[in-house]
Design an enzyme around this catalytic site. Structure first.
Site, PDB file in Angstrom:
ATOM      1  N   ARG A 126       0.834  -1.194   0.000  1.00 54.00           N
ATOM      2  CA  ARG A 126       0.000   0.000   0.000  1.00 54.00           C
ATOM      3  C   ARG A 126       0.873   1.249   0.000  1.00 54.00           C
ATOM      4  O   ARG A 126       1.878   1.306   0.700  1.00 54.00           O
ATOM      5  CB  ARG A 126      -0.917  -0.002   1.229  1.00 54.00           C
ATOM      6  CG  ARG A 126      -1.963  -1.107   1.166  1.00 54.00           C
ATOM      7  CD  ARG A 126      -2.777  -1.162   2.444  1.00 54.00           C
ATOM      8  NE  ARG A 126      -2.022  -1.749   3.541  1.00 54.00           N
ATOM      9  CZ  ARG A 126      -2.513  -1.909   4.769  1.00 54.00           C
ATOM     10  NH1 ARG A 126      -3.730  -1.494   5.046  1.00 54.00           N
ATOM     11  NH2 ARG A 126      -1.770  -2.466   5.703  1.00 54.00           N
ATOM     12  N   ASP A 148       1.243   5.635   0.124  1.00 48.86           N
ATOM     13  CA  ASP A 148       0.665   6.852   0.672  1.00 48.86           C
ATOM     14  C   ASP A 148       0.482   7.887  -0.433  1.00 48.86           C
ATOM     15  O   ASP A 148       0.966   7.731  -1.556  1.00 48.86           O
ATOM     16  CB  ASP A 148       1.587   7.385   1.763  1.00 48.86           C
ATOM     17  CG  ASP A 148       0.870   8.322   2.726  1.00 48.86           C
ATOM     18  OD1 ASP A 148      -0.337   8.571   2.528  1.00 48.86           O
ATOM     19  OD2 ASP A 148       1.515   8.813   3.665  1.00 48.86           O
ATOM     20  N   TYR A 208      12.259  -0.335  -3.429  1.00 48.81           N
ATOM     21  CA  TYR A 208      11.906   1.070  -3.593  1.00 48.81           C
ATOM     22  C   TYR A 208      13.099   1.869  -4.122  1.00 48.81           C
ATOM     23  O   TYR A 208      14.259   1.498  -3.907  1.00 48.81           O
ATOM     24  CB  TYR A 208      11.468   1.684  -2.261  1.00 48.81           C
ATOM     25  CG  TYR A 208      10.062   1.322  -1.852  1.00 48.81           C
ATOM     26  CD1 TYR A 208       8.986   2.138  -2.191  1.00 48.81           C
ATOM     27  CD2 TYR A 208       9.813   0.159  -1.125  1.00 48.81           C
ATOM     28  CE1 TYR A 208       7.694   1.807  -1.814  1.00 48.81           C
ATOM     29  CE2 TYR A 208       8.517  -0.179  -0.749  1.00 48.81           C
ATOM     30  CZ  TYR A 208       7.463   0.654  -1.097  1.00 48.81           C
ATOM     31  OH  TYR A 208       6.189   0.307  -0.726  1.00 48.81           O
ATOM     32  N   ARG A 239      10.602   6.211   4.033  1.00 47.13           N
ATOM     33  CA  ARG A 239      10.819   7.656   4.064  1.00 47.13           C
ATOM     34  C   ARG A 239      11.537   8.093   5.334  1.00 47.13           C
ATOM     35  O   ARG A 239      12.301   9.060   5.324  1.00 47.13           O
ATOM     36  CB  ARG A 239       9.490   8.390   3.886  1.00 47.13           C
ATOM     37  CG  ARG A 239       8.920   8.192   2.494  1.00 47.13           C
ATOM     38  CD  ARG A 239       7.811   9.169   2.182  1.00 47.13           C
ATOM     39  NE  ARG A 239       6.612   8.894   2.940  1.00 47.13           N
ATOM     40  CZ  ARG A 239       5.920   9.811   3.621  1.00 47.13           C
ATOM     41  NH1 ARG A 239       6.337  11.054   3.672  1.00 47.13           N
ATOM     42  NH2 ARG A 239       4.824   9.473   4.255  1.00 47.13           N
TER      43      ARG A 239
END
Length: 300
Positions: A73, A75, A148, A236
């Site tokens: 999922r 953001d 990522y 992050r």
């Protein structure tokens, strides 16, 4: 989502049953700039809502047995080059099968369906591929690792206008050696509570497998981050903390000190520099076992 993380959160929740359904694996990409994240939220534009609506408008999507299940999922503002979902559908009835033509799974031509779905979807979401899933496949729980990429510019003028949607402008010069040394101290199996927003009942133990930096152009850097899974806001937070070490405001050992302390860091990098670039799965014969293993709550 309130709010949903940019990474997968893998609480041990049982999947829907597969009896009588055909499971379809779908790979797709999106520009997250104008989305309020992946998951449906009342009154907000989300990737899940648009994708499910497109699926419902074409067979076999009209016979969906439940919502799509996503590998990771994301953001608001986070992008995806190669996101993965699965969805269970009821095979087409005999009269529909005869009219549309189906394969051995009771599914119509999925390549044609991809074309139709993309005609319905807006330009910031593209379906890349759809296939009948192998037995035991679960987009979320069968995954072995997620990859990522985070893009940063340390140019004194900021970011090239054509890259502003997926690249962070960092207003201080960055040292790649410092970035990599700071990142190396975070690799391995740890409790990443210092880099995660806690969720009730969810573990923060993860295995960070790759975290490295490269200067790909004079003023542009790329971080590559891979793990078996990521907890809420983890990527992050990792990137934000290491950037502070990379420009000299923090010591190279500071991120590892934060990891050891378990104290939540406030150095969270903005979402728009982050992109999910891939999800790895084991061989088909190991999919079901991988899903069973992943559902077990991890600890140190």
């Amino acid at each position: 989502m309130t709010p949903v993380s940019a990474e997968v959160v893998d609480e041990p929740v049982a999947p829907e049953g597969e009896g009588g359904f055909v499971r379809v694996r779908i790979e797709f990409a999106y520009d997250g700039t104008d989305f309020s994240g992946w998951a449906r939220q009342p009154g907000l534009r989300t990737v899940q809502e648009l994708l499910e609506d497109a699926l419902h408008k074409q067979p076999p999507g009209k016979r969906l047995a439940g919502p799509v299940v996503v590998a990771g999922r994301t953001d608001a503002g986070v992008h995806a080059d190669r996101q993965v979902v699965h969805v269970d559908v009821v095979p087409l009835a005999a009269e529909e099968a005869g009219r549309l033509g189906v394969d051995e799974h009771g599914l119509p031509d999925l390549d044609r369906l991809c074309f139709r779905w993309n005609r319905i979807l807006p330009g910031d979401v593209r379906v890349l591929r759809a296939v009948a899933a192998a037995p035991g496949f679960d987009a979320r729980f069968s995954a072995m690792r997620r990859h990522y990429r985070y893009r940063v510019s340390d140019a004194p003028w900021g970011v090239d206008p054509l890259r502003r949607r997926d690249t962070l402008a960092w207003n201080r010069p960055l040292d790649v050696d410092r970035l990599n040394r700071a990142s190396e101290g975070l690799l391995g199996l740890h409790d990443f509570a210092a880099f995660c927003k806690k969720r009730e009942g969810a573990t923060t133990v993860r295995q960070l497998q790759t975290f490295c930096w490269e200067r790909v152009e004079q003023h542009y850097l790329v971080a590559r981050v891979s793990a078996d899974a990521f907890c809420h806001s983890m990527v992050r937070s990792l990137v934000g903390s290491v950037l502070m070490a990379g420009d000299g405001r923090r010591s190279v050992g500071w991120p590892a000190e934060m990891l050891g302390s378990g104290t939540r860091t406030s150095s969270v990098a903005p979402a728009h520099g982050l992109t999910l670039v891939g999800v790895d799965y084991p061989p088909d014969e190991e999919l079901a076992e991988r899903a069973r293993t992943t559902r077990a709550r991890r600890s140190l």
